[in-house]
Design a protein around this motif. Structure first.
Motif, PDB file in Angstrom:
ATOM      1  N   MET A 185       0.836  -1.201   0.000  1.00  0.00           N
ATOM      2  CA  MET A 185       0.000   0.000   0.000  1.00  0.00           C
ATOM      3  C   MET A 185       0.874   1.256   0.000  1.00  0.00           C
ATOM      4  SD  MET A 185      -2.792  -1.258   2.838  1.00  0.00           S
ATOM      5  CE  MET A 185      -3.960   0.102   2.799  1.00  0.00           C
ATOM      6  N   HIS A 186       1.892   1.244   0.877  1.00  0.00           N
ATOM      7  CA  HIS A 186       2.721   2.457   1.001  1.00  0.00           C
ATOM      8  C   HIS A 186       3.590   2.690  -0.221  1.00  0.00           C
ATOM      9  CE1 HIS A 186       1.906   4.353   4.831  1.00  0.00           C
ATOM     10  NE2 HIS A 186       1.561   3.146   5.250  1.00  0.00           N
ATOM     11  N   THR A 187       4.166   1.633  -0.745  1.00  0.00           N
ATOM     12  CA  THR A 187       5.036   1.860  -1.907  1.00  0.00           C
ATOM     13  C   THR A 187       4.195   2.233  -3.131  1.00  0.00           C
ATOM     14  OG1 THR A 187       5.124  -0.541  -2.198  1.00  0.00           O
ATOM     15  CG2 THR A 187       7.008   0.489  -1.107  1.00  0.00           C
ATOM     16  N   ALA A 188       2.961   1.707  -3.212  1.00  0.00           N
ATOM     17  CA  ALA A 188       2.081   2.104  -4.326  1.00  0.00           C
ATOM     18  C   ALA A 188       1.738   3.588  -4.209  1.00  0.00           C
ATOM     19  CB  ALA A 188       0.811   1.256  -4.319  1.00  0.00           C
ATOM     20  N   ALA A 189       1.468   4.040  -2.985  1.00  0.00           N
ATOM     21  CA  ALA A 189       1.142   5.462  -2.784  1.00  0.00           C
ATOM     22  C   ALA A 189       2.328   6.332  -3.213  1.00  0.00           C
ATOM     23  CB  ALA A 189       0.788   5.714  -1.325  1.00  0.00           C
ATOM     24  N   MET A 190       3.524   5.901  -2.844  1.00  0.00           N
ATOM     25  CA  MET A 190       4.719   6.681  -3.229  1.00  0.00           C
ATOM     26  C   MET A 190       4.855   6.763  -4.744  1.00  0.00           C
ATOM     27  SD  MET A 190       7.428   5.248  -0.453  1.00  0.00           S
ATOM     28  CE  MET A 190       7.026   5.404   1.276  1.00  0.00           C
ATOM     29  N   LYS A 191       4.537   5.651  -5.404  1.00  0.00           N
ATOM     30  CA  LYS A 191       4.681   5.640  -6.869  1.00  0.00           C
ATOM     31  C   LYS A 191       3.645   6.545  -7.517  1.00  0.00           C
ATOM     32  CE  LYS A 191       6.567   1.001  -7.101  1.00  0.00           C
ATOM     33  NZ  LYS A 191       6.126  -0.399  -7.081  1.00  0.00           N
ATOM     34  N   ALA A 460      15.171   8.564  -3.412  1.00  0.00           N
ATOM     35  CA  ALA A 460      15.608   7.617  -4.436  1.00  0.00           C
ATOM     36  C   ALA A 460      14.422   6.814  -4.947  1.00  0.00           C
ATOM     37  CB  ALA A 460      16.671   6.672  -3.851  1.00  0.00           C
ATOM     38  N   PHE A 461      13.535   6.406  -4.029  1.00  0.00           N
ATOM     39  CA  PHE A 461      12.377   5.604  -4.450  1.00  0.00           C
ATOM     40  C   PHE A 461      11.459   6.409  -5.358  1.00  0.00           C
ATOM     41  CE2 PHE A 461       8.266   3.559  -4.144  1.00  0.00           C
ATOM     42  CZ  PHE A 461       8.591   2.212  -4.187  1.00  0.00           C
ATOM     43  N   MET A 462      11.261   7.668  -4.989  1.00  0.00           N
ATOM     44  CA  MET A 462      10.314   8.482  -5.762  1.00  0.00           C
ATOM     45  C   MET A 462      10.894   8.927  -7.101  1.00  0.00           C
ATOM     46  SD  MET A 462       8.454  10.511  -2.722  1.00  0.00           S
ATOM     47  CE  MET A 462       7.142  11.198  -3.757  1.00  0.00           C
ATOM     48  N   ALA A 463      12.204   8.880  -7.226  1.00  0.00           N
ATOM     49  CA  ALA A 463      12.849   9.292  -8.478  1.00  0.00           C
ATOM     50  C   ALA A 463      12.787   8.167  -9.517  1.00  0.00           C
ATOM     51  CB  ALA A 463      14.301   9.675  -8.212  1.00  0.00           C
ATOM     52  N   ARG A 464      12.386   6.977  -9.067  1.00  0.00           N
ATOM     53  CA  ARG A 464      12.408   5.834  -9.994  1.00  0.00           C
ATOM     54  C   ARG A 464      11.353   5.946 -11.077  1.00  0.00           C
ATOM     55  NH1 ARG A 464      13.277   0.654  -6.169  1.00  0.00           N
ATOM     56  NH2 ARG A 464      11.042   0.704  -6.198  1.00  0.00           N
TER      57      ARG A 464
END
Ligand code: GLY
Ligand code: MN
Length: 464
Positions: A185-191, A460-464
């Motif tokens: 859920m959290h990583t999807a929100a970040m993406k 870094a995660f959000m820059a992907r």
């Protein structure tokens, strides 16, 4: 479901602790939304789940604390039920799955309770939190609704909370599983986080993930650029570069165990210097708590105070607080920056066992004591043990209405730098949350992976 032995052993332990009388544990019933056949999603009562394991509506468990005998009351499905909702195993079969050999139709529950009351046997029950359960207990025991609070069993409240608090290895496995839902859920929100997206689009998407991976959300997701509003369920905002997005959400796995995490990150994917400064203060408090929590510590008093001290140190370093961190905490100044407790129990419920009650069982006294001690409302004060699971969720919030009120009242004068604080009025709020498992000599963060949390990891995660 766990094995029948797990539930039988829990019931036996409960009997050992209670000793006398009957223990009445109603499961939840369907709760209608707008008409009886359109109910809200069913959520079983967690204490019923803990002792009777069945995740389906309209069952009641009764345990004789003297003989140890458990009875599962429920009705076999009729053809009408089968037509609308499909077949369900017979009650006797369901009972056998959770180690209960004695089952009976619901119509036999009231006479059994009447008989117990007539024999002056104590019927222990927990404070009910749903209207349907209040009415059921009230009618079964012949107590007015307004009398239920007075007659609740404090012995049962302690016994259940103490048992549910310490998680077994098989429960910890379930919490690890629930973490994976929260991770997705959290990583999807970040993406999804970028300028122009509506907060609601993220909230809806992550709720969908929780349903596709398990039983849904563990509470309504908080997805907001107004992180200063602690439980902000308004997700109508359109994401704007320059602002921070706070996402507080979790999922419930197929065994009803839950996760609860919060992350806060910049919509643009890059922290400004000012955002980063405050973020690092909150992260330092979060990490500090994850380092010091261990068995025997008092939750929340000791843990909460340690978080306040760490945050106050940080606020001193950016000039928002003058004097020592100790003095700021003692004066209550931190309640303006973080007007909530550091966290809560985690388990079958988010805010695990809070429906059972404050450990002091008188919330007004707890609140009063907390106000006097100038810390915060301590939801519960209990001694951590190996197997306790709690959330670690410090935050710093700039709440204009609260700042203005404190300033107008002359509170924390000489401690809080109100002039500098003016420049944070539109900052929002930051909260960072993970779930901690208390171990033999300390604690660890639950999760086989890491939801990005440092500034570097997030950027870094959000820059992907
Ligand atoms: N994460 C929601 C809460 O802790 O209340
Ligand atoms: Mn939480």
């Amino acid at each position: 479901m766990f094995s029948a032995n797990t539930y039988a052993a829990r019931r036996a332990e409960l009997c050992r602790r209670i000793g006398k009388g009957l223990i009445l544990l109603p499961g939840n019933m369907p709760s209608p939304n707008n008409y009886p056949n359109n109910a809200y999603y069913f959520r079983q009562d967690s204490t019923f789940l803990y002792f009777f394991g069945l995740n389906m509506p309209s069952f009641v468990g009764v345990i004789d604390a003297e003989t140890g005998e458990a009875t599962l009351y429920g009705d076999d499905f009729t053809v009408d039920d089968i037509i609308w909702t499909g077949p369900q195993p017979a009650v006797a079969e369901l009972g056998a799955q959770v180690g209960v050999s004695k089952t009976a139709p619901l119509s036999e529950l009231a006479p059994a309770m009447r008989k117990a009351v007539a024999m002056n046997r104590r019927v222990h029950y927990l404070p009910p939190y749903r209207g349907e359960s209040k009415m059921l207990i009230s009618s079964l025991l012949g107590l007015g609704i307004d009398m239920l609070h007075e007659h609740k069993s404090i012995d049962l409240m302690f016994a259940v909370a103490e048992m549910r608090e310490v998680k077994s290895d098989e429960e910890i496995e379930q919490l690890e599983d629930a973490f994976l839902i929260g991770y997705e859920m959290h990583t999807a929100a970040m993406k999804m986080c970028r300028e122009g997206v509506i907060e609601r689009e993220i909230a809806g998407h992550i709720e969908g993930i929780s349903k596709s991976m398990g039983l849904g959300v563990s509470f309504p997701p908080i997805v907001s650029q107004h992180g200063e509003t602690l439980h902000n369920l308004n997700s109508e905002g359109v994401l704007e570069n320059g602002r921070l997005l706070l996402v507080d959400c979790g999922g419930e796995n197929l065994m009803n165990y839950i996760s609860d995490h919060t992350r806060t990150y910049p919509v643009s994917g890059k922290f400004t210097t000012k955002q980063r400064e405050i973020y690092e203060i909150v992260l330092a408090a979060h990490d500090h708590i994850a380092k010091i929590v261990r068995p025997e510590m008092m939750y929340m008093t000791d843990v909460h105070r340690a978080a306040y001290l760490s945050l106050a140190e940080g606020l001193r370093s950016v000039g928002l607080i003058n004097g020592s961190a100790e003095d700021a905490v003692e004066a209550g100044a931190m309640t303006m920056f973080m007007p909530h407790g550091l966290g809560h129990g985690i388990g079958l419920d988010v805010h695990d066992c809070e429906n059972i009650g404050e450990r002091s069982f008188d919330f007004s006294q707890v609140a009063e004591r907390a106000a006097q001690s100038a810390t915060c409302i301590h939801r519960a004060t209990w001694r951590l043990r190996k197997g306790s699971v709690l959330s670690d969720e410090p935050g710093i919030y700039f709440i204009p209405a609260l700042i203005d009120k404190c300033r107008a009242e002359g509170k924390y004068a000489g401690i809080v730098n109100y002039d500098l604080l003016e420049s944070y009025r539109d900052f929002g709020g930051i909260r960072i949350e993970d779930d901690l498992l208390v171990t033999e000599g300390g604690c660890r963060i639950i999760g086989s992976k890491k939801i990005p949390v440092t500034v570097e990891e997030l950027e870094a995660f959000m820059a992907r």
